[in-house]
Design a protein around this motif. Structure first.
Motif, PDB file in Angstrom:
ATOM      1  N   MET A   1       8.675  18.020  -8.946  1.00 20.47           N
ATOM      2  CA  MET A   1       8.448  19.282  -7.652  1.00 20.47           C
ATOM      3  C   MET A   1       9.730  20.260  -6.277  1.00 20.47           C
ATOM      4  N   ASN A   2      10.868  20.409  -6.453  1.00 22.21           N
ATOM      5  CA  ASN A   2      11.771  20.407  -5.880  1.00 22.21           C
ATOM      6  C   ASN A   2      11.682  21.833  -4.477  1.00 22.21           C
ATOM      7  N   LEU A   3      11.299  20.696  -3.462  1.00 19.64           N
ATOM      8  CA  LEU A   3      11.199  21.519  -2.157  1.00 19.64           C
ATOM      9  C   LEU A   3      12.204  22.656  -1.168  1.00 19.64           C
ATOM     10  N   SER A   4      12.526  23.414  -1.009  1.00 22.54           N
ATOM     11  CA  SER A   4      13.918  23.911  -0.890  1.00 22.54           C
ATOM     12  C   SER A   4      14.198  23.699   0.880  1.00 22.54           C
ATOM     13  N   PRO A   5      14.436  23.663   1.543  1.00 17.73           N
ATOM     14  CA  PRO A   5      14.672  22.827   2.974  1.00 17.73           C
ATOM     15  C   PRO A   5      13.675  23.775   3.352  1.00 17.73           C
ATOM     16  N   GLN A   6      13.901  24.884   3.648  1.00 13.76           N
ATOM     17  CA  GLN A   6      12.531  25.877   4.317  1.00 13.76           C
ATOM     18  C   GLN A   6      11.037  25.370   4.216  1.00 13.76           C
ATOM     19  N   ASP A   7      10.680  25.196   3.356  1.00 15.58           N
ATOM     20  CA  ASP A   7       9.758  24.396   2.432  1.00 15.58           C
ATOM     21  C   ASP A   7       9.263  22.925   3.080  1.00 15.58           C
ATOM     22  N   LEU A   8       9.997  22.116   3.387  1.00  7.90           N
ATOM     23  CA  LEU A   8       9.887  21.376   3.177  1.00  7.90           C
ATOM     24  C   LEU A   8       9.574  20.847   4.826  1.00  7.90           C
ATOM     25  N   ALA A   9      10.266  21.743   5.265  1.00  9.85           N
ATOM     26  CA  ALA A   9      10.240  21.503   7.223  1.00  9.85           C
ATOM     27  C   ALA A   9       9.099  22.717   7.224  1.00  9.85           C
ATOM     28  N   GLN A  10       8.457  23.397   6.780  1.00  9.00           N
ATOM     29  CA  GLN A  10       6.948  23.307   6.671  1.00  9.00           C
ATOM     30  C   GLN A  10       6.275  22.583   6.081  1.00  9.00           C
ATOM     31  N   GLN A  11       6.091  22.324   5.534  1.00  6.55           N
ATOM     32  CA  GLN A  11       5.185  20.889   4.932  1.00  6.55           C
ATOM     33  C   GLN A  11       5.466  19.999   6.342  1.00  6.55           C
ATOM     34  N   LEU A  12       6.086  19.547   6.569  1.00  3.15           N
ATOM     35  CA  LEU A  12       6.045  18.548   7.869  1.00  3.15           C
ATOM     36  C   LEU A  12       5.305  19.182   8.708  1.00  3.15           C
ATOM     37  N   ALA A  13       5.912  19.858   9.273  1.00  6.57           N
ATOM     38  CA  ALA A  13       5.080  20.820  10.354  1.00  6.57           C
ATOM     39  C   ALA A  13       3.957  20.637  10.191  1.00  6.57           C
ATOM     40  N   LEU A  14       4.013  21.563   9.227  1.00  3.83           N
ATOM     41  CA  LEU A  14       2.082  21.745   8.828  1.00  3.83           C
ATOM     42  C   LEU A  14       1.452  19.890   9.009  1.00  3.83           C
ATOM     43  N   GLY A  15       2.073  18.967   8.666  1.00 10.72           N
ATOM     44  CA  GLY A  15       1.491  17.955   7.990  1.00 10.72           C
ATOM     45  C   GLY A  15       1.235  17.298  10.077  1.00 10.72           C
ATOM     46  N   ARG A  16       1.930  17.309  10.639  1.00 11.81           N
ATOM     47  CA  ARG A  16       2.177  16.877  11.377  1.00 11.81           C
ATOM     48  C   ARG A  16       0.897  17.549  12.647  1.00 11.81           C
ATOM     49  N   VAL A  17       0.349  18.863  12.792  1.00 12.12           N
ATOM     50  CA  VAL A  17      -0.234  19.698  12.518  1.00 12.12           C
ATOM     51  C   VAL A  17      -1.601  19.120  12.456  1.00 12.12           C
ATOM     52  N   GLY A  18      -1.994  18.982  11.248  1.00  9.43           N
ATOM     53  CA  GLY A  18      -2.770  18.527  11.032  1.00  9.43           C
ATOM     54  C   GLY A  18      -3.246  16.802  10.992  1.00  9.43           C
ATOM     55  N   ALA A  19      -2.463  15.723  11.024  1.00  8.50           N
ATOM     56  CA  ALA A  19      -2.861  15.134  11.798  1.00  8.50           C
ATOM     57  C   ALA A  19      -2.932  14.691  12.911  1.00  8.50           C
ATOM     58  N   GLY A  20      -2.295  15.433  14.085  1.00  7.31           N
ATOM     59  CA  GLY A  20      -2.529  16.176  15.422  1.00  7.31           C
ATOM     60  C   GLY A  20      -3.790  16.480  15.587  1.00  7.31           C
ATOM     61  N   THR A  21      -4.396  17.002  14.728  1.00 13.80           N
ATOM     62  CA  THR A  21      -5.897  17.922  14.955  1.00 13.80           C
ATOM     63  C   THR A  21      -6.843  16.324  14.616  1.00 13.80           C
ATOM     64  N   VAL A  22      -6.367  15.427  13.390  1.00 18.24           N
ATOM     65  CA  VAL A  22      -7.675  14.897  13.319  1.00 18.24           C
ATOM     66  C   VAL A  22      -8.036  13.218  14.401  1.00 18.24           C
ATOM     67  N   LEU A  23      -6.308  13.319  15.215  1.00 21.90           N
ATOM     68  CA  LEU A  23      -6.777  12.515  15.549  1.00 21.90           C
ATOM     69  C   LEU A  23      -7.124  13.033  17.314  1.00 21.90           C
ATOM     70  N   LEU A  24      -7.087  14.117  17.130  1.00 19.38           N
ATOM     71  CA  LEU A  24      -7.371  15.024  18.398  1.00 19.38           C
ATOM     72  C   LEU A  24      -9.031  14.801  18.309  1.00 19.38           C
ATOM     73  N   ALA A  25      -9.646  15.332  16.925  1.00 21.46           N
ATOM     74  CA  ALA A  25     -10.803  15.578  17.078  1.00 21.46           C
ATOM     75  C   ALA A  25     -11.594  14.013  16.712  1.00 21.46           C
TER      76      ALA A  25
END
Length: 128
Positions: free
Chosen positions: A1-25
């Motif tokens: 699968m070839n993600l657009s830069p916008q899609d990849l940016a969104q995935q990286l950002a959402l992954g960071r939010v998820g990781a932060g949420t897990v570490l906080l919780a």
């Protein structure tokens, strides 16, 4: 699968939010998974929460910038710098014997790859 830069940016950002949420919780279990002993994990859980909020804020900033028609590149670069520093810090902790096990050994190259992905994505967004 070839993600657009916008899609990849969104995935990286959402992954960071998820990781932060897990570490906080769950800072102590997260640190234990990262190879810290229980006593250390409990002692530095406040630092883990600081890291969690940093990561979540960088992710939310990138998501909001992209969704509001702004530029997520500064957020991606800031996240990449954070990930690169994390990789160096994890490597130092492993070398000093503060972290052990298979997960910490994966964290160093994993953080480096995510840092590179953030920088490459930011550069690709600049060209689009």
């Amino acid at each position: 699968m070839n993600l657009s830069p916008q899609d990849l940016a969104q995935q990286l950002a959402l992954g960071r939010v998820g990781a932060g949420t897990v570490l906080l919780a769950a800072p102590v279990p997260a640190l234990r998974l990262m190879g810290a002993d229980t006593a250390t994990a409990r002692r530095v859980s406040w630092l883990t929460r600081m890291m969690a909020v940093r990561d979540a804020a960088l992710g939310v900033g990138a998501v909001l910038a992209a969704r509001r028609g702004g530029d997520p590149r500064p957020w991606l670069v800031a996240g990449a710098v954070s990930d690169a520093v994390d990789a160096v810090a994890f490597a130092g902790a492993i070398k000093q014997g503060r972290l052990s096990g298979p997960v910490p050994a994966v964290l160093v190259p994993g953080a480096a790859v995510v840092a590179a992905a953030g920088l490459i994505t930011a550069a690709r967004l600049g060209r689009s």
